[in-house]
Scaffold this active site. Structure first.
Site, PDB file in Angstrom:
ATOM      1  N   HIS A 174       0.838  -1.218   0.000  1.00  0.00           N
ATOM      2  CA  HIS A 174       0.000   0.000   0.000  1.00  0.00           C
ATOM      3  C   HIS A 174       0.864   1.255   0.000  1.00  0.00           C
ATOM      4  O   HIS A 174       0.433   2.301   0.481  1.00  0.00           O
ATOM      5  CB  HIS A 174      -0.942   0.039   1.214  1.00  0.00           C
ATOM      6  CG  HIS A 174      -1.694  -1.228   1.450  1.00  0.00           C
ATOM      7  ND1 HIS A 174      -2.949  -1.467   0.973  1.00  0.00           N
ATOM      8  CD2 HIS A 174      -1.319  -2.366   2.101  1.00  0.00           C
ATOM      9  CE1 HIS A 174      -3.341  -2.681   1.325  1.00  0.00           C
ATOM     10  NE2 HIS A 174      -2.363  -3.246   2.002  1.00  0.00           N
ATOM     11  N   SER A 295      14.051  21.363 -15.838  1.00  0.00           N
ATOM     12  CA  SER A 295      12.887  22.179 -16.155  1.00  0.00           C
ATOM     13  C   SER A 295      13.344  23.429 -16.893  1.00  0.00           C
ATOM     14  O   SER A 295      14.436  23.933 -16.666  1.00  0.00           O
ATOM     15  CB  SER A 295      12.181  22.554 -14.852  1.00  0.00           C
ATOM     16  OG  SER A 295      11.454  23.744 -15.002  1.00  0.00           O
ATOM     17  N   GLU A 308       9.248   8.184 -16.520  1.00  0.00           N
ATOM     18  CA  GLU A 308       7.844   8.584 -16.718  1.00  0.00           C
ATOM     19  C   GLU A 308       7.360   8.177 -18.110  1.00  0.00           C
ATOM     20  O   GLU A 308       6.226   7.722 -18.276  1.00  0.00           O
ATOM     21  CB  GLU A 308       7.697  10.095 -16.530  1.00  0.00           C
ATOM     22  CG  GLU A 308       7.888  10.512 -15.069  1.00  0.00           C
ATOM     23  CD  GLU A 308       7.872  12.023 -14.911  1.00  0.00           C
ATOM     24  OE1 GLU A 308       6.921  12.667 -15.363  1.00  0.00           O
ATOM     25  OE2 GLU A 308       8.826  12.561 -14.326  1.00  0.00           O
TER      26      GLU A 308
END
Ligand code: ARG
Length: 475
Positions: A174, A295, A308
């Site tokens: 979890h 970024s 990703e």
């Protein structure tokens, strides 16, 4: 065909001087530009050209051996096919979309080169068994490539597990801290998933690796084909049994898509884990700069973009599987033109996971565990609580009761901001008299991983055995 009034679009059709189609005897009007575009699959099936040529050479050789072609005819056809192959390889073959697909492009190029004898190549063959053959040859290679890539990725994980394997590491359920393990155990979990992906592909390969040539359009042919011989020439151990099924089904591609989708899903779980592990909050793992981006605005950023994207690619693989199944659902037996689009799904599924698999081993090979930070945080989250309950089981307390006792101890420790090992013995004994000084050897994650008993558990003993197993297996 009786001449009928031409429709508006049919009027504008037939203008392109693309090579004549094989059915010009039957149909008099040609497709207009938009229709030709809809009919064509050259934009995708050109990728099959090597397989198409190989299939044609084998088919022609067999026809020659069966005396359907003379030796001279076969020699001419083979030479012509190799010349066509060279032209395609050099990017010099004209491929007018009016010819629809790679099969027609190659056949018409052959006839241009060798003359009418080229028209004998398609004897006893239809594009329906031809495309099934090409796809099977392609899928067989795709499977072999993917299995190789999977092995590389497994090796990278095993290597990393050899380097960092014995670090005491949190296992999560979890996404909450659960029990301590050695880090290598977590890495080998990915190796297991990948092994099943490889085995699934190898299993699908058995059903891919069957030769459909000789099935013709749907019912076979009256010509004396030696199907076993063509199969042998193309490296197939078997031939298909039913010409309707062989030309009409694509479940071997659905299976391949499923294998890709499952591999993609497995990759996405690994990617997700490592994205999380490399956050400031978790600080378990450092990814190599080469696999991160920054970024355009925030100068401090180091984003795990490759992971990703790998996580994202699984969406493509799943979509292609759904597309493939949807394409074939409720299609009347046997071949229907819908099937032409099978390639779009199958190629995309393989491409998508191949892209991810090309980068994944490098990400793994260059990743580093944050040993200091892991050690500093390992006492957080009561990873040793289950071990304490098992200590009580050893003292004769039924597990269910031990579970309750440890629950109360954890609540007490949490209130005081202490780990279980830091709680004074007197306090432990306040909750349970049977707890003794020997409890110290059971508490603390490092002690816990030493005690794991059964095969397959997360301890260093088990890891050593499993590493030896994988090193042998992946050699
Ligand atoms: N380009 C076609 C495909 O990929 C080849 C088979 C065409 N067969 C036909 N009967 N029109 O499916």
């Amino acid at each position: 065909m009786k001449k009928t009034k031409k429709s508006a679009s049919a009027k504008s059709a037939g203008k392109s001087k693309g090579s004549k189609k094989s059915w010009h005897g039957r149909l008099t009007a040609e497709a207009d530009a938009q229709t030709a575009k809809l009919l064509a699959s050259l934009d995708v099936d050109t990728a099959l050209w090597r397989y198409d040529i190989a299939g044609s050479v084998a088919h022609a050789r067999m026809l020659c051996e069966e005396d359907v072609l003379t030796k001279a005819e076969f020699a001419k056809i083979k030479k012509g096919l190799l010349a066509v192959a060279a032209a395609i390889e050099a990017g010099k073959l004209d491929m007018p979309i009016e010819l629809e697909d790679i099969h027609m492009v190659i056949e018409s190029a052959l006839i241009r080169r060798v003359g009418a004898v080229g028209g004998k190549l398609h004897t006893g063959r239809s594009r329906n068994d031809q495309i099934s053959l090409d796809l099977r040859l392609w899928a067989r290679d795709a499977v072999d490539n993917l299995i190789d890539r999977i092995t590389e990725l497994q090796q990278a994980f095993v290597q990393l597990a050899g380097q960092y394997g014995t670090i005491v590491f949190p296992a999560y359920t979890h996404l909450q801290r659960a029990q301590p393990i050695v880090a290598g155990h977590g890495l080998l979990a990915y190796v297991e998933m990948l092994q099943r992906d490889a085995e699934r592909l190898a299993d699908a390969r058995k059903r891919i690796n069957i030769c459909p040539l000789g099935s013709g359009a749907v019912a076979g042919t009256s010509l004396p084909l030696n199907r076993a011989r063509t199969a042998e020439l193309l490296g197939f151990p078997e031939i298909t049994r039913n010409s309707i099924d062989a030309t009409g089904d694509r479940d071997f591609l659905s299976e391949l898509c499923f294998c890709c989708a499952t591999l993609g899903v497995h990759l996405s779980r690994w990617a997700e884990d490592w994205i999380i592990y490399s956050t400031t909050e978790f600080s378990l793992l450092k990814l190599h700069d080469a696999y991160c981006t920054s970024s355009s605005m925030m100068p401090q950023k180091k984003n795990a973009d490759t992971l990703e994207l790998i996580r994202g690619k699984s969406a493509g693989a799943i979509a292609q599987l759904v597309g493939m199944l949807t394409l074939t659902k409720a299609l009347p037996m046997a071949y229907d033109r819908d099937l032409q689009d099978d390639k779009r799904f199958a190629f995309a599924a393989v491409d998508t996971v191949s892209q991810a698999m090309a980068v994944a081993p490098g990400i793994v090979a260059t990743a580093r565990f944050n040993e200091a930070q892991i050690a500093a945080d390992i006492d957080k989250g009561f990873l040793d609580a289950t071990a304490l309950a098992e200590y009580l089981v050893d003292k004769g307390i039924p597990f269910r009761k031990a579970h309750g006792i440890v629950g109360r101890i954890v609540a007490r420790a949490e209130k005081q901001g202490l780990s279980l090992a830091e709680l004074p013995l007197a306090q432990l004994q306040k909750t349970c008299k049977q707890i003794d000084t020997d409890v110290a050897r059971h508490l603390g994650p490092a002690n816990v991983v030493k005690r794991y008993a059964p095969e397959g558990a997360g301890g260093a003993k088990q890891l050593a055995r499993q590493l030896a197993f994988w090193k042998r297996k992946l050699k």
